[in-house]
Write an enzyme that holds these catalytic residues in place. Structure first.
Site, PDB file in Angstrom:
ATOM      1  N   SER A 188       0.850  -1.179   0.000  1.00 38.35           N
ATOM      2  CA  SER A 188       0.000   0.000   0.000  1.00 38.35           C
ATOM      3  C   SER A 188       0.890   1.234   0.000  1.00 38.35           C
ATOM      4  O   SER A 188       2.117   1.114   0.012  1.00 38.35           O
ATOM      5  CB  SER A 188      -0.899   0.002   1.244  1.00 38.35           C
ATOM      6  OG  SER A 188      -0.101   0.237   2.378  1.00 38.35           O
ATOM      7  N   LYS A 189       0.245   2.385   0.037  1.00 37.57           N
ATOM      8  CA  LYS A 189       0.989   3.651  -0.059  1.00 37.57           C
ATOM      9  C   LYS A 189       2.062   3.795   1.025  1.00 37.57           C
ATOM     10  O   LYS A 189       3.073   4.441   0.816  1.00 37.57           O
ATOM     11  CB  LYS A 189       0.018   4.832   0.028  1.00 37.57           C
ATOM     12  CG  LYS A 189      -0.840   4.967  -1.221  1.00 37.57           C
ATOM     13  CD  LYS A 189      -0.975   6.412  -1.642  1.00 37.57           C
ATOM     14  CE  LYS A 189      -1.568   6.536  -3.032  1.00 37.57           C
ATOM     15  NZ  LYS A 189      -2.986   6.114  -3.075  1.00 37.57           N
ATOM     16  N   ARG A 190       1.807   3.160   2.178  1.00 36.39           N
ATOM     17  CA  ARG A 190       2.812   3.337   3.244  1.00 36.39           C
ATOM     18  C   ARG A 190       4.144   2.668   2.891  1.00 36.39           C
ATOM     19  O   ARG A 190       5.157   2.892   3.539  1.00 36.39           O
ATOM     20  CB  ARG A 190       2.268   2.855   4.594  1.00 36.39           C
ATOM     21  CG  ARG A 190       2.186   1.380   4.747  1.00 36.39           C
ATOM     22  CD  ARG A 190       1.299   0.979   5.916  1.00 36.39           C
ATOM     23  NE  ARG A 190       0.737  -0.332   5.653  1.00 36.39           N
ATOM     24  CZ  ARG A 190       1.337  -1.462   5.980  1.00 36.39           C
ATOM     25  NH1 ARG A 190       2.495  -1.451   6.587  1.00 36.39           N
ATOM     26  NH2 ARG A 190       0.766  -2.612   5.711  1.00 36.39           N
TER      27      ARG A 190
END
Ligand code: GLU
Length: 491
Positions: A252-254
């Site tokens: 994911s974006k993290r």
């Protein structure tokens, strides 16, 4: 090596392979979808088959034209060319309605007038009583549904037996039909539900292999039931493992950039992206570096692993550096150009800029040190910029102690017409000797003065690329800088 279970029927020539990439245009093309597209593409090419691009935009509230355009653009950038499409599902609504009518006519589907509120209430009651929360079949055999009343359409699932398929990646999959409720295939507003539109299209487009993320395995049972009800042959299914970040959580974006567009902007090459994406879940022995041709030649669905693939940005960067080094210089020069111009320096080919031949030489000299096109552009910009800025590490090299050798270099160069390596080398060696220094001790501050960095190609290449005039003015500028910064002893 014998193929495991991914050979498919195409090997005996009985069936022409047809695959599709079917993104929902609700966001950008991200790494996982790009990998799905890549696997479909190389599987099609490996088998001499057809790759269809289908945009699944029936959910009008979530789909956008911008997203569809971005996905198409991303695929084109990756070089994953398709043979048919893009086909937009929103333009095929009549096909889905016809299929629903057909299923209704044959009693394989029924109209349901339960309202969302009623459904919610009954679901909650079921949960309280410990019953399965799926649809309870209230309208399944109802005879009193008025024919004109707004109604959703539900598929009449089997209550007995089980549905199975042999996934080409994940192996045998089975579900008891009793566990599959009578799912909606058409909403009250007449729009199709995903299971229905996918199934109709896969059947009408004669898709032979459905290759997609393994989050779709639960949907596959419903699609198979629908295909059977429509008397359509079943395609092969191959579900690809999820992609995880280094911490084993779902990507994911993290975990950093996840969209193809952002890698493009960071100066990654399509060849490196494809190479890396292919290795997310697939392998061929211990080979890491693949050209596109090798991917097409070596790709087998049977060699796709079952467990999640781990996305490692460092490895992608390493591969990018590798592909960059291997690329013909003229091609690299063309690719780096827009990145270079984005730094704001005079354009290549403009009167105040440098020419294309120069760019090719510069690219060649810097390719070993650049891992991305952005890094390459940042290394080349100082040669073109009017003003120089010094990185902290370079700044630290510009000290009072080096003003002597720098001034001497400026004096010597101003008397030279040729500053190419054979002419420069003896000069710098003499200066070093004169000051009791090693060549490197003279080269380092000159490098800092010329490009404002601690690291660059060999000093003689840098001087040759910089040219006599700019070399001189940069050395003079560095001397002034040392003086102005009050680094000299007299101040
Ligand atoms: N449109 C679906 C998605 O983007 C994919 C459907 C499919 O591949 O069958 O997840």
């Amino acid at each position: 090596m014998p193929e495991k279970n991914g050979a498919g029927p195409e090997k005996n020539g009985a069936e022409k392979v047809r695959v599709r990439f079917a993104p929902s245009p609700t966001g950008s093309l991200h790494l996982g979808s790009a990998r799905t597209a890549l696997f479909n593409h190389i599987f099609a090419r490996h088998n001499g088959g057809v790759f269809v691009l289908r945009i699944e935009d029936t959910d009008l509230s979530r789909s956008t034209e911008d997203s569809a355009a971005g996905i198409v653009d991303g695929l084109a950038w990756l070089g994953l060319d398709w043979d048919e499409g893009p086909v937009y599902q929103s333009r095929r609504m009549d096909h889905y309605r016809a299929a629903v009518e057909d299923l209704l006519g044959r009693g394989r589907a029924y109209r349901c007038v339960c309202t969302p509120e009623e459904l919610k209430q009954r679901r909650e009651e079921a949960k309280k009583d410990g019953r399965p929360p799926g649809y309870d079949g209230r309208c399944r055999d109802r005879k009193d549904v008025p024919s004109g009343a707004p109604a959703a359409v539900r598929f009449r699932t089997e209550t007995e037996g089980e549905t199975r398929f042999e996934d080409l990646v994940k192996g045998p999959q089975t579900k008891r039909n009793a566990e599959i409720d009578d799912f909606v295939i058409q909403r009250t507003d007449g729009t199709p539900i995903f299971y229905l539109s996918v199934t109709v299209d896969d059947a009408e487009m004669a898709i032979t292999h459905v290759i997609r993320g393994d989050d779709h395995i639960p949907n596959t049972f419903k699609q198979i039931l629908l295909l059977q009800a429509m008397d359509s042959p079943l395609p092969h299914f191959a579900h690809l493992p999820l992609i995880h970040g280094l911490d084993k959580g779902r990507l994911s974006k993290r975990h950093g950039a996840t969209s193809i567009q952002s890698y493009r902007e960071q100066g990654y090459l399509p060849a490196a992206m494809n190479n890396y994406l292919a290795r997310l879940g697939w392998s061929a022995g211990d080979q890491e570096v693949f050209t596109r041709e090798e991917l097409v030649e070596k790709f087998r669905l049977g060699d796709v692993g079952k467990s999640p693939a781990i996305f490692n940005p460092e490895k992608l960067l390493w591969l990018n550096a590798h592909h960059l080094r291997e690329m013909p210089v003229a091609e690299m020069a063309a690719l780096v150009r827009p990145f270079l111009e984005a730094t704001g320096v005079p354009r290549i080919g403009s009167p105040e800029g440098r020419d294309e031949k120069w760019l090719e030489r510069a690219v060649d000299a810097h390719k070993e040190r650049s891992r991305t096109l952005v890094e390459m552009a940042e290394s080349l910009a100082p040669y073109l910029a009017d003003e120089i800025t010094y990185e902290p590490a370079a700044e630290r090299m510009l000290t009072e102690e080096i003003t002597g050798p720098l001034a001497e270099a400026a004096a010597r160069i101003s008397g030279m017409t040729d500053t190419r390596p054979p002419a420069m080398e003896p000069v710098l060696r003499e200066i070093a000797k004169q000051y009791g220094m090693k060549l490197g001790q003279v080269a380092q501050p000159i490098r800092a003065a010329l490009v404002g960095k601690k690291v660059s190609p060999g000093i003689f290449d840098v001087i040759a690329l910089m040219g006599r005039e700019k070399t001189l003015s940069r050395i003079r500028r560095a001397l002034e800088h040392v003086r102005a910064a009050g680094k000299t002893k007299s101040e």
